[in-house]
Write an enzyme that holds these catalytic residues in place. Structure first.
Site, short mmCIF file in Angstrom:
data_model
loop_
_atom_site.label_atom_id
_atom_site.label_comp_id
_atom_site.label_asym_id
_atom_site.label_seq_id
_atom_site.Cartn_x
_atom_site.Cartn_y
_atom_site.Cartn_z
N VAL A 155 34.56 4.99 -17.96
CA VAL A 155 35.56 4.56 -18.66
C VAL A 155 35.06 3.36 -19.60
CG1 VAL A 155 37.95 3.13 -18.82
CG2 VAL A 155 37.27 4.81 -16.72
N GLU A 182 32.22 14.64 -21.27
CA GLU A 182 33.92 14.81 -21.11
C GLU A 182 34.66 16.13 -22.03
OE1 GLU A 182 35.80 11.21 -22.16
OE2 GLU A 182 35.18 9.84 -20.64
#
Length: 259
Positions: free
Chosen positions: A168, A231
């Site tokens: 994150v 991702e």
């Protein structure tokens, strides 16, 4: 001397004269051929020299030319680089538009996003936007939760912070704060894991997102450059031309910008 002898001598003299003429003609012919061959050879050498000189001139010109300038956010704000080493510009402004699911996105990519999502659905797939624009507060909350999760696994606070930053983005360094980024999942698999790449929706998006100005921002094997883990759900809007060039070159945004 009788008549027969005179005729014989006359034929002899004519034969000798013809031989002399033939010898002279042959000599002239040989000399002419030599000159022609020499001339062709000289002309060929001259042409080769001219070609070589032209090639050397072009090479010098190429050496003197400056390399093509890399694309820059100074010329196109859609290429603004945000990553662990390049925080969100302090003067960055977003013009937000609401999406049907309650998320928000910058107006600059709204139409392209709708076009991409419609095309994906028309192809028979089921994309779902699970995250779009984030405020600093939202990003901080997500980051703190990830740090806490790593600490719960037994990691020290420093280790948890460092590892969380690869999963994150640290608040202020997240592309979601640009308003130009969406996380898209397959409605039948909404888990943000590498398994996402196997879904029909992601396969279509990875192959076609560039057509609509979006790039797969964090590709596999580029984590050392992007600073973020792989991702297969994260798409960033950079405009159609840049997206096409990035896809053709097989590079990530950092490589495309030369940073």
């Amino acid at each position: 001397m009788d008549e027969r002898e005179r005729r014989r001598q006359r034929r002899y003299r004519e034969a000798m004269r013809n031989r002399a003429i033939a010898a002279v003609f042959l000599a002239v012919l040989i000399v002419g051929i030599i000159f022609i061959v020499k001339g062709c050879r000289n002309k060929k050498q001259e042409q080769d020299q001219q070609q070589q000189q032209a090639a050397e001139t072009l090479a010098r010109q190429d050496d003197q030319q400056e390399p093509a300038a890399k694309p820059s956010a100074a010329d196109n704000e859609l290429l603004t680089l945000v990553n662990p080493w390049n925080p969100l510009p302090s003067d960055w402004e977003v013009d937000l538009v609401d999406l049907s699911n309650g998320s928000q996105i910058d107006r600059r990519c709204y139409d392209a996003l709708q076009e991409m999502m419609d095309a994906c659905r028309d192809a028979g797939y089921e994309p779902l936007i699970c995250s779009a624009y984030r405020t600093q507060e939202t990003q901080q909350e997500l980051f703190d939760k990830k740090v806490a999760a790593f600490e719960a696994e037994g990691k020290s606070h420093d280790q948890a912070v460092q590892e969380a930053g690869t999963v994150v983005a640290v608040p202020g360094t997240s592309e979601h704060q640009l308003g130009l980024t969406v996380d898209v999942v397959d409605i039948n698999n909404q888990n943000l894991t590498e398994e996402q790449e196997k879904t029909p929706t992601q396969k279509w998006l990875m192959a076609n997102s560039w057509r609509y100005g979006f790039i797969h921002r964090y590709p596999n094997s580029k984590s050392d450059i992007t600073g973020i883990i792989y991702e297969p759900w994260h798409y960033r809007y950079v405009g159609k031309q840049a997206a096409r060039e990035i896809a053709e070159q097989g590079v990530c945004l950092e490589e495309y910008l030369g940073k």
